[in-house]
Design a protein around this motif. Structure first.
Motif, PDB file in Angstrom:
ATOM      1  N   ALA A 121       0.831  -1.207   0.000  1.00 50.78           N
ATOM      2  CA  ALA A 121       0.000   0.000   0.000  1.00 50.78           C
ATOM      3  C   ALA A 121       0.863   1.255   0.000  1.00 50.78           C
ATOM      4  O   ALA A 121       0.563   2.250  -0.703  1.00 50.78           O
ATOM      5  CB  ALA A 121      -0.922  -0.013   1.218  1.00 50.78           C
ATOM      6  N   SER A 122       1.955   1.226   0.775  1.00 52.01           N
ATOM      7  CA  SER A 122       2.855   2.394   0.813  1.00 52.01           C
ATOM      8  C   SER A 122       3.504   2.610  -0.559  1.00 52.01           C
ATOM      9  O   SER A 122       3.632   3.741  -1.039  1.00 52.01           O
ATOM     10  CB  SER A 122       3.942   2.179   1.882  1.00 52.01           C
ATOM     11  N   TYR A 123       3.948   1.490  -1.188  1.00 52.52           N
ATOM     12  CA  TYR A 123       4.599   1.596  -2.510  1.00 52.52           C
ATOM     13  C   TYR A 123       3.647   2.217  -3.527  1.00 52.52           C
ATOM     14  O   TYR A 123       4.014   3.131  -4.276  1.00 52.52           O
ATOM     15  CB  TYR A 123       5.043   0.208  -2.946  1.00 52.52           C
ATOM     16  N   THR A 124       2.377   1.723  -3.520  1.00 55.01           N
ATOM     17  CA  THR A 124       1.399   2.250  -4.466  1.00 55.01           C
ATOM     18  C   THR A 124       1.091   3.717  -4.181  1.00 55.01           C
ATOM     19  O   THR A 124       1.013   4.552  -5.091  1.00 55.01           O
ATOM     20  CB  THR A 124       0.101   1.425  -4.383  1.00 55.01           C
ATOM     21  N   ILE A 146      16.141  11.883  -8.740  1.00 53.14           N
ATOM     22  CA  ILE A 146      17.045  10.828  -9.226  1.00 53.14           C
ATOM     23  C   ILE A 146      16.770  10.608 -10.711  1.00 53.14           C
ATOM     24  O   ILE A 146      15.623  10.430 -11.127  1.00 53.14           O
ATOM     25  CB  ILE A 146      16.850   9.523  -8.427  1.00 53.14           C
ATOM     26  N   GLN A 147      17.833  10.615 -11.534  1.00 51.73           N
ATOM     27  CA  GLN A 147      17.670  10.515 -12.979  1.00 51.73           C
ATOM     28  C   GLN A 147      17.563   9.060 -13.446  1.00 51.73           C
ATOM     29  O   GLN A 147      16.753   8.746 -14.324  1.00 51.73           O
ATOM     30  CB  GLN A 147      18.852  11.210 -13.689  1.00 51.73           C
ATOM     31  N   LYS A 148      18.382   8.186 -12.882  1.00 46.73           N
ATOM     32  CA  LYS A 148      18.368   6.792 -13.341  1.00 46.73           C
ATOM     33  C   LYS A 148      17.137   6.068 -12.807  1.00 46.73           C
ATOM     34  O   LYS A 148      16.802   6.164 -11.629  1.00 46.73           O
ATOM     35  CB  LYS A 148      19.647   6.079 -12.886  1.00 46.73           C
ATOM     36  N   ARG A 149      16.493   5.305 -13.691  1.00 45.10           N
ATOM     37  CA  ARG A 149      15.227   4.659 -13.324  1.00 45.10           C
ATOM     38  C   ARG A 149      15.420   3.624 -12.212  1.00 45.10           C
ATOM     39  O   ARG A 149      14.594   3.518 -11.302  1.00 45.10           O
ATOM     40  CB  ARG A 149      14.626   4.003 -14.561  1.00 45.10           C
ATOM     41  N   LEU A 150      16.514   2.857 -12.288  1.00 41.89           N
ATOM     42  CA  LEU A 150      16.736   1.805 -11.281  1.00 41.89           C
ATOM     43  C   LEU A 150      16.859   2.404  -9.890  1.00 41.89           C
ATOM     44  O   LEU A 150      16.220   1.939  -8.941  1.00 41.89           O
ATOM     45  CB  LEU A 150      17.997   1.019 -11.656  1.00 41.89           C
ATOM     46  N   TRP A 151      17.685   3.432  -9.756  1.00 40.71           N
ATOM     47  CA  TRP A 151      17.867   4.052  -8.440  1.00 40.71           C
ATOM     48  C   TRP A 151      16.605   4.754  -7.970  1.00 40.71           C
ATOM     49  O   TRP A 151      16.323   4.775  -6.759  1.00 40.71           O
ATOM     50  CB  TRP A 151      19.013   5.043  -8.481  1.00 40.71           C
ATOM     51  N   LYS A 152      15.846   5.243  -8.904  1.00 41.01           N
ATOM     52  CA  LYS A 152      14.578   5.855  -8.512  1.00 41.01           C
ATOM     53  C   LYS A 152      13.633   4.792  -7.964  1.00 41.01           C
ATOM     54  O   LYS A 152      12.928   5.019  -6.957  1.00 41.01           O
ATOM     55  CB  LYS A 152      13.966   6.572  -9.715  1.00 41.01           C
ATOM     56  N   GLU A 153      13.602   3.616  -8.616  1.00 46.00           N
ATOM     57  CA  GLU A 153      12.726   2.536  -8.149  1.00 46.00           C
ATOM     58  C   GLU A 153      13.173   2.046  -6.780  1.00 46.00           C
ATOM     59  O   GLU A 153      12.346   1.745  -5.908  1.00 46.00           O
ATOM     60  CB  GLU A 153      12.747   1.391  -9.171  1.00 46.00           C
ATOM     61  N   ILE A 154      14.483   1.971  -6.590  1.00 46.51           N
ATOM     62  CA  ILE A 154      15.009   1.569  -5.273  1.00 46.51           C
ATOM     63  C   ILE A 154      14.586   2.587  -4.203  1.00 46.51           C
ATOM     64  O   ILE A 154      14.256   2.218  -3.065  1.00 46.51           O
ATOM     65  CB  ILE A 154      16.548   1.446  -5.339  1.00 46.51           C
ATOM     66  N   GLY A 155      14.571   3.872  -4.585  1.00 46.79           N
ATOM     67  CA  GLY A 155      14.131   4.904  -3.644  1.00 46.79           C
ATOM     68  C   GLY A 155      12.676   4.721  -3.254  1.00 46.79           C
ATOM     69  O   GLY A 155      12.313   4.878  -2.074  1.00 46.79           O
ATOM     70  N   PHE A 156      11.827   4.385  -4.253  1.00 44.83           N
ATOM     71  CA  PHE A 156      10.412   4.136  -3.934  1.00 44.83           C
ATOM     72  C   PHE A 156      10.259   2.916  -3.020  1.00 44.83           C
ATOM     73  O   PHE A 156       9.462   2.926  -2.063  1.00 44.83           O
ATOM     74  CB  PHE A 156       9.614   3.911  -5.225  1.00 44.83           C
ATOM     75  N   ILE A 157      11.025   1.881  -3.292  1.00 44.33           N
ATOM     76  CA  ILE A 157      10.929   0.662  -2.464  1.00 44.33           C
ATOM     77  C   ILE A 157      11.391   0.947  -1.043  1.00 44.33           C
ATOM     78  O   ILE A 157      10.771   0.519  -0.063  1.00 44.33           O
ATOM     79  CB  ILE A 157      11.768  -0.465  -3.104  1.00 44.33           C
TER      80      ILE A 157
END
Length: 810
Positions: free
Chosen positions: A26-29, A171-182
């Motif tokens: 729920a937090s991720y969404t 954050i520009q890179k998608r991977l690091w941005k996704e890690i930030g969301f997680i």
């Protein structure tokens, strides 16, 4: 008091894990929805805020009640509906408010603290209101320390999650941005789960103080499971929607990033400087061309004021553009000056535009260095308005400048000086045009040194210059002309050649001599020609008489051209008579002009003009043709006259085909060469290197040569032994005073004696009295001509054999 033994309470591990997963999911969404707030348009912001609030609030609520289902307390538990609904509302509302804070306020610590308070309060209120909604055969009692700890966990983890979430969008890179969301989701999941299980650890259940569960108004765990299932399904649906939208948004963002990278590449590789500034007139973007044009590196100039690249003289204008946007609205190009990092200025062209609104306005300037264009324009202006040799203003600039000055004048005077170098053509002919050009440059420099800074000197053409003297009276104009005549009369040494020139100057004064540039220049030119014709090396002021003289001269010049074509010219013939016998030996052909308006024009008025304009060439050919034709006609009729004398001008004699032209005329008319005598003046034969060989060629063809006006020129007497002459003519000026002065008589006697010794025939001109003829007879002069015997007469005055009718003789 009978408290439930904790050993009878147990958790289902699967449901515990599920509760934590739901909290994290729920937090991720919710955080993905929050991440779309800044990048969304106005229509979608509210949707993303509501979606984030539902996801987070529903996740908090679902996690709590799944965790409650995971707890087996050995008793039946139901839930009071109103408090259950209130717990959901608190969770969703608190989360929604937190997302609104993220939307409308900058990502700073105070706002993250406030957002953490809302989310933490939502978690805490949902948990404890949910606990209050429980209906069972026991009463809940809480450990204050653990309750406080659960609240701290909720607030601290929420704040940490929001701080981490604020960094993710940058954050520009998608991977690091996704890690930030997680990471943010794990922290928020920990806040929800940690608060719940800490709060549950601080709760105990007292059976004795418990109330009775009300089946009619209670929600059983089975129904609660359905609600939770619906909530989880809704969350999964929202998660799917968010994922789909997120993929589309990321795709669009990648596309925008590609376009943005392409745009940045175009900007940085552009030849023009592209500079963006903010409302405070500070530079926020700077491309490679700007660095090349202005000399400042991007790292050094970003954040600096525009005054770093704009000279002080133009800073107010640029500030005005920022305040009003006037140039933006008109979409016009502005020409300013730029300030290089080395301190020098250069011309530039600015295209100015404005983007944004309110406090978010930015200003973009596209700047082009136009230094080369300005130099080219200046060169073009020089070619248009400057004389290429002397670098003085040319005729075009002279006319525009004089016209402009006359428009500005009110009661002030102005003088125009027209300067012409005397005998300049001789310099070109003798020394060549290179020396002549150098002489013009020196003359221009000399004149400039004797003029004021406000005076205007221009080269009209050739060896003609014009000077404009503003605020000048006739007296000052005369003084200036006098000093110029003197300075130009000084000798000039060029390449070891000492040259002597002089100047003729004409002066016109505004407004007496004209009120237009054309009139002032024309009248100054007229006065200059008067000075030149009066002996040169002097200056004349313009007068009305000069204008009449020039007008007549122009009328004659125009008439000369027409007269040659329309056969307005005719020949008169003056007899050349034997002094002893009175017999006519020959005739001198003299041209006359019967002008349709002016009547009979004397030769002294139009012959110099014909020589000046070059019309003497066609006119002289016609004279020679007509004289030879007439002589051939008389000879054919049996005339005893043996020669026809024709005057030849200097310009005719210098023509390369002169002898060929004479021979063609003799051949076409059928006149034998010995019947033609050409008369040359002393000025023609002053250059013996050219004249003697040509004269010998003429004599070789059998044509006779006479030297006219002898004694009035500057020829050396030694030349006479080299000249192949037949006749020497004594000028009329000597004969006019021969009766009154012994000197004139001695000169005439010497000429006759010398000519006879050299074998020349002698003809005395201008004989008007019998006493003059008697003296010639005494001196043994062979022939004479003059009004004593007959004035020049048309061919109609002679008979067919060329004999003069008795009524015309003396």
């Amino acid at each position: 008091m009978n408290v439930v033994d904790p050993t009878y309470e147990s958790y289902s591990p699967g449901l515990v894990v599920l509760s934590v997963v739901i909290a994290v999911l729920a937090s991720y969404t919710a955080f993905h929805a929050a991440g779309r707030l800044k990048a969304s348009g106005p229509k979608h912001k509210a949707v993303w805020a509501m979606s984030g609030g539902l996801c987070l609030g529903g996740g908090i609520w679902s996690m709590h009640f799944i965790a409650m289902l995971a707890l087996d307390m050995g008793m039946t538990v139901t839930y009071e509906p109103l408090l259950l609904i209130l717990s959901i509302v608190f969770a969703v509302a608190a989360s929604w408010l937190a997302f609104l804070i993220l939307l409308f306020f900058k990502p700073r610590i105070p706002w993250h603290l406030l957002g953490a308070v809302f989310i933490g309060s939502g978690i805490v209120s949902m948990h404890y209101i949910g606990m209050a909604a429980m209906q069972m055969n026991a009463e809940i009692q809480y450990d204050p320390r653990l309750v406080a700890l659960s609240v701290v966990i909720a607030y601290l983890a929420s704040f940490t999650a929001l701080r981490l979430l604020s960094v993710v969008p940058s954050i520009q890179k998608r991977l690091w941005k996704e890690i930030g969301f997680i990471g943010s989701s794990l922290l928020m999941g920990a806040a929800i789960s940690g608060m719940h299980y800490t709060g549950m650890a601080g709760a105990s259940f007292d059976h004795e103080s418990a109330g009775v569960a009300m089946e009619g108004t209670a929600i059983h765990t089975e129904l609660l499971s359905i609600f939770i299932g619906i909530g989880i399904m809704s969350m999964l649906i929202i998660t799917t929607i968010v994922a789909v939208f997120n993929r589309q948004i990321e795709f669009k963002k990648d596309e925008l990033n590609y376009i943005d990278d392409l745009y940045r590449g175009i900007i940085h590789t552009a030849n023009d400087a592209i500079i963006t500034s903010n409302m405070d007139m500070r530079i926020v973007s700077w491309n490679d061309a700007a660095e090349r044009i202005f000399g400042h590196r991007q790292a050094d100039i970003i954040g600096e004021p525009l005054s770093m690249i704009i000279p002080s003289a133009y800073q107010k204008r640029v500030e005005y553009f920022h305040q009003t946007g006037e140039e933006v609205e008109s979409a016009s190009l502005v020409e300013l000056e730029g300030l290089h990092s080395d301190g020098w200025t250069f011309p530039l062209e600015l295209s100015f535009s404005r983007q944004g609104a309110g406090t978010q306005k930015v200003y973009t300037g596209i700047i082009r260095d136009i230094s080369e264009r300005v130099k080219q324009n200046e060169r073009i202006q020089e070619l248009i308005y400057r004389d290429d040799l002397t670098r003085l203003p040319n005729r075009r600039m002279l006319n525009e400048h004089l016209t402009h000055m006359l428009e500005q004048l009110s009661q002030m005077n102005l003088a125009v000086l027209f300067v012409d170098l005397d005998r300049f053509k001789n310099v070109n002919d003798v020394y060549g045009h290179r020396i002549g050009d150098e002489l013009l440059i020196i003359a221009a420099e000399r004149m400039k040194k004797h003029l004021r800074e406000t005076d205007f000197l221009a080269r009209q053409s050739g060896d003609e210059f014009v000077i404009i003297l503003p605020e000048s009276t006739g007296y000052r104009a005369g003084n200036t002309a006098h000093s110029l005549v003197q300075v130009l009369n000084e000798p000039v040494t060029i390449e070891k050649n000492e040259l002597f020139i002089s100047a003729s100057i004409g002066i016109s004064v505004y407004p007496e001599d004209g009120e237009t540039a054309e009139d002032l220049l024309k009248h100054a030119d007229t006065a200059m020609y008067k000075a030149k014709s009066s002996g040169a090396n002097q200056y004349f002021f313009f007068t009305a008489d000069m204008d009449e003289e020039v007008s007549k001269k122009m009328l004659l010049e125009t008439g000369l051209r027409k007269g040659i074509i329309s056969e307005e010219f005719l020949l008169y013939y003056q007899p050349q008579v034997d002094v002893v016998s009175g017999e006519i030996k020959g005739y001198e052909a003299l041209v006359r002009w019967r002008h349709p308006e002016l009547g009979m024009v004397p030769p002294g008025e139009f012959i110099p003009l014909a020589e000046e304009t070059g019309l003497i060439i066609p006119l002289g050919r016609w004279i020679l043709q007509e004289a030879c034709r007439q002589m051939a006609e008389w000879k054919k009729a049996g005339s005893t006259v043996t020669r026809m004398s024709v005057n030849i001008s200097t310009l005719q004699f210098q023509q390369p085909d002169f002898l060929n032209m004479v021979m063609e005329i003799l051949e076409s008319t059928g006149l034998p060469p010995e019947y033609l005598e050409i008369e040359l003046t002393e000025s023609i034969v002053q250059n013996p290197e050219h004249s003697v060989p040509l004269m010998e060629s003429i004599r070789a063809k059998g044509i006779r040569i006479s030297l006219d006006d002898f004694g009035t020129g500057y020829s050396s007497l030694s030349y006479l032994k080299d000249f192949p002459l037949n006749t020497l003519k004594i000028d009329k000026s000597f004969m006019d005073n021969i009766e009154d002065g012994q000197r004139e008589e001695a000169i005439v006697e010497s000429i006759i004696h010398m000519a006879q010794r050299l074998g020349f025939n002698v003809i005395a001109e201008g004989i008007e009295k019998s006493s003059q003829l008697s003296l010639l007879s005494e001196k043994a002069c062979q022939e004479y001509q003059g009004y004593y015997y007959s004035p020049p007469l048309p061919a109609e005055a002679m008979d067919e054999g060329g004999r003069l009718e008795k009524k015309y003789t003396s």
